[in-house]
Design a protein around this motif. Sequence first.
Motif, PDB file in Angstrom:
ATOM      1  N   TRP A  96       0.830  -1.212   0.000  1.00  0.00           N
ATOM      2  CA  TRP A  96       0.000   0.000   0.000  1.00  0.00           C
ATOM      3  C   TRP A  96       0.860   1.257   0.000  1.00  0.00           C
ATOM      4  N   LEU A  97       1.904   1.260   0.821  1.00  0.00           N
ATOM      5  CA  LEU A  97       2.734   2.464   0.942  1.00  0.00           C
ATOM      6  C   LEU A  97       3.576   2.697  -0.305  1.00  0.00           C
ATOM      7  N   SER A  98       3.944   1.635  -1.014  1.00  0.00           N
ATOM      8  CA  SER A  98       4.703   1.828  -2.249  1.00  0.00           C
ATOM      9  C   SER A  98       3.885   2.619  -3.263  1.00  0.00           C
ATOM     10  N   VAL A  99       2.579   2.362  -3.308  1.00  0.00           N
ATOM     11  CA  VAL A  99       1.690   3.097  -4.215  1.00  0.00           C
ATOM     12  C   VAL A  99       1.388   4.485  -3.655  1.00  0.00           C
ATOM     13  N   PHE A 100       1.107   4.564  -2.350  1.00  0.00           N
ATOM     14  CA  PHE A 100       0.797   5.847  -1.726  1.00  0.00           C
ATOM     15  C   PHE A 100       1.954   6.823  -1.881  1.00  0.00           C
ATOM     16  N   CYS A 101       3.162   6.334  -1.703  1.00  0.00           N
ATOM     17  CA  CYS A 101       4.346   7.182  -1.842  1.00  0.00           C
ATOM     18  C   CYS A 101       4.461   7.705  -3.269  1.00  0.00           C
ATOM     19  N   TYR A 102       4.173   6.858  -4.247  1.00  0.00           N
ATOM     20  CA  TYR A 102       4.282   7.310  -5.630  1.00  0.00           C
ATOM     21  C   TYR A 102       3.221   8.359  -5.945  1.00  0.00           C
ATOM     22  N   MET A 103       2.018   8.202  -5.406  1.00  0.00           N
ATOM     23  CA  MET A 103       0.981   9.210  -5.641  1.00  0.00           C
ATOM     24  C   MET A 103       1.346  10.527  -4.966  1.00  0.00           C
ATOM     25  N   THR A 104       2.030  10.462  -3.830  1.00  0.00           N
ATOM     26  CA  THR A 104       2.543  11.677  -3.195  1.00  0.00           C
ATOM     27  C   THR A 104       3.552  12.368  -4.103  1.00  0.00           C
ATOM     28  N   MET A 105       4.407  11.578  -4.738  1.00  0.00           N
ATOM     29  CA  MET A 105       5.373  12.135  -5.682  1.00  0.00           C
ATOM     30  C   MET A 105       4.676  12.740  -6.895  1.00  0.00           C
ATOM     31  N   ALA A 106       3.607  12.104  -7.352  1.00  0.00           N
ATOM     32  CA  ALA A 106       2.877  12.633  -8.505  1.00  0.00           C
ATOM     33  C   ALA A 106       2.248  13.983  -8.172  1.00  0.00           C
ATOM     34  N   ALA A 107       1.696  14.111  -6.964  1.00  0.00           N
ATOM     35  CA  ALA A 107       1.137  15.400  -6.543  1.00  0.00           C
ATOM     36  C   ALA A 107       2.229  16.457  -6.468  1.00  0.00           C
ATOM     37  N   SER A 108       3.399  16.084  -5.960  1.00  0.00           N
ATOM     38  CA  SER A 108       4.531  17.019  -5.906  1.00  0.00           C
ATOM     39  C   SER A 108       4.996  17.390  -7.301  1.00  0.00           C
ATOM     40  N   ALA A 109       4.938  16.428  -8.231  1.00  0.00           N
ATOM     41  CA  ALA A 109       5.339  16.706  -9.613  1.00  0.00           C
ATOM     42  C   ALA A 109       4.435  17.758 -10.240  1.00  0.00           C
ATOM     43  N   LEU A 110       3.144  17.705  -9.939  1.00  0.00           N
ATOM     44  CA  LEU A 110       2.239  18.750 -10.428  1.00  0.00           C
ATOM     45  C   LEU A 110       2.623  20.107  -9.844  1.00  0.00           C
ATOM     46  N   GLY A 111       3.001  20.129  -8.568  1.00  0.00           N
ATOM     47  CA  GLY A 111       3.444  21.378  -7.958  1.00  0.00           C
ATOM     48  C   GLY A 111       4.690  21.929  -8.617  1.00  0.00           C
ATOM     49  N   THR A 112       5.554  21.037  -9.074  1.00  0.00           N
ATOM     50  CA  THR A 112       6.775  21.477  -9.757  1.00  0.00           C
ATOM     51  C   THR A 112       6.473  22.044 -11.135  1.00  0.00           C
ATOM     52  N   LEU A 113       5.631  21.363 -11.894  1.00  0.00           N
ATOM     53  CA  LEU A 113       5.365  21.773 -13.274  1.00  0.00           C
ATOM     54  C   LEU A 113       4.390  22.944 -13.360  1.00  0.00           C
ATOM     55  N   VAL A 137       7.945  -3.134 -12.048  1.00  0.00           N
ATOM     56  CA  VAL A 137       8.070  -1.942 -12.901  1.00  0.00           C
ATOM     57  C   VAL A 137       8.064  -0.676 -12.040  1.00  0.00           C
ATOM     58  N   LEU A 138       7.214  -0.641 -11.016  1.00  0.00           N
ATOM     59  CA  LEU A 138       7.170   0.506 -10.110  1.00  0.00           C
ATOM     60  C   LEU A 138       8.523   0.694  -9.421  1.00  0.00           C
ATOM     61  N   PHE A 139       9.125  -0.398  -8.979  1.00  0.00           N
ATOM     62  CA  PHE A 139      10.440  -0.322  -8.331  1.00  0.00           C
ATOM     63  C   PHE A 139      11.488   0.225  -9.294  1.00  0.00           C
ATOM     64  N   LEU A 140      11.441  -0.213 -10.551  1.00  0.00           N
ATOM     65  CA  LEU A 140      12.389   0.277 -11.549  1.00  0.00           C
ATOM     66  C   LEU A 140      12.161   1.763 -11.845  1.00  0.00           C
ATOM     67  N   ILE A 144       4.244  10.446 -16.067  1.00  0.00           N
ATOM     68  CA  ILE A 144       4.092   9.368 -17.058  1.00  0.00           C
ATOM     69  C   ILE A 144       3.962   8.017 -16.358  1.00  0.00           C
ATOM     70  N   GLY A 145       4.748   7.836 -15.303  1.00  0.00           N
ATOM     71  CA  GLY A 145       4.725   6.572 -14.577  1.00  0.00           C
ATOM     72  C   GLY A 145       3.436   6.305 -13.823  1.00  0.00           C
ATOM     73  N   VAL A 146       2.575   7.327 -13.667  1.00  0.00           N
ATOM     74  CA  VAL A 146       1.306   7.144 -12.956  1.00  0.00           C
ATOM     75  C   VAL A 146       0.426   6.107 -13.648  1.00  0.00           C
TER      76      VAL A 146
END
Length: 254
Positions: free
Chosen positions: A61-78, A130-133, A161-163
């Motif tokens: 669960w946390l592996s996915v949750f962490c990636y979604m947190t990164m995706a939200a941060s990516a929107l903040g960056t762009l 694939v998520l780990f990679l 893109i990885g989302v």
Amino acid sequence: MWKYANPTYFLPLVARLLPWTAGLTAALLGVGLYMTFFIAPADYQQGDTVRIMYIHVPAAWLSVFCYMTMAASALGTLVWRHPLADAAQKAAAPIGAGFTFICLVTGSLWGKPMWGTWWVWDARLTSVLVLFLIYLGLIALWQTIEEPGRAARAAAIMTLIGVVNIPIIKFSVDWWNTLHQPASVFRMGGPTIHPTMLWPLMIMALGFTMLFITLHLMATRNEILRRRLHRLTLLAAGSGEADMAGRRLVDQEA
């Protein structure tokens, strides 16, 4: 709350929050581990091997949750080009990679006695790999591009893109015939796990979540301080070069 997106306000907030998040993490994991080994029953088919679930499932669960947190941060960056968003995204990548690695290892340990093999190219196993990679690729990307702005934008684009892999992980058991069982906790008809096993699992999930929050706050703070130190070093180096150039000019005129 938006003011805490400013590193000047964010750092004191982290200093106040960390003792509480760390203490809550220790308490939840302590209670969860006690319930895992001393209260939760053994499975009638899997025996004590089922206790791997209390580590494997929260890590997944946390592996996915962490990636979604990164995706939200990516929107903040762009979108807003906020430096704290990139720092938060960069800080989360190694943590997410760690949770994903734990998920893969514990899944392999659980799969050997249940499936008779350490690894199969199951749809969910493959998509988590694939998520780990992707995590490793993002970490390498930040290390490869020296210019911070370019690195932030490239990592943000790659993250978004990885989302597309996230719904594949979630619905792979429904879309394909896999060895993994369908969802048994978060489902329309309610959980299918007995409360004696569900409660330890949920407490461990909360403990893993608080662990992520604690580690992420610490890593983001360290990333902000590292960037400040880097800027100060460049300013000091530039000032030193200017002083040397001035001295050479004075010597030449003399």
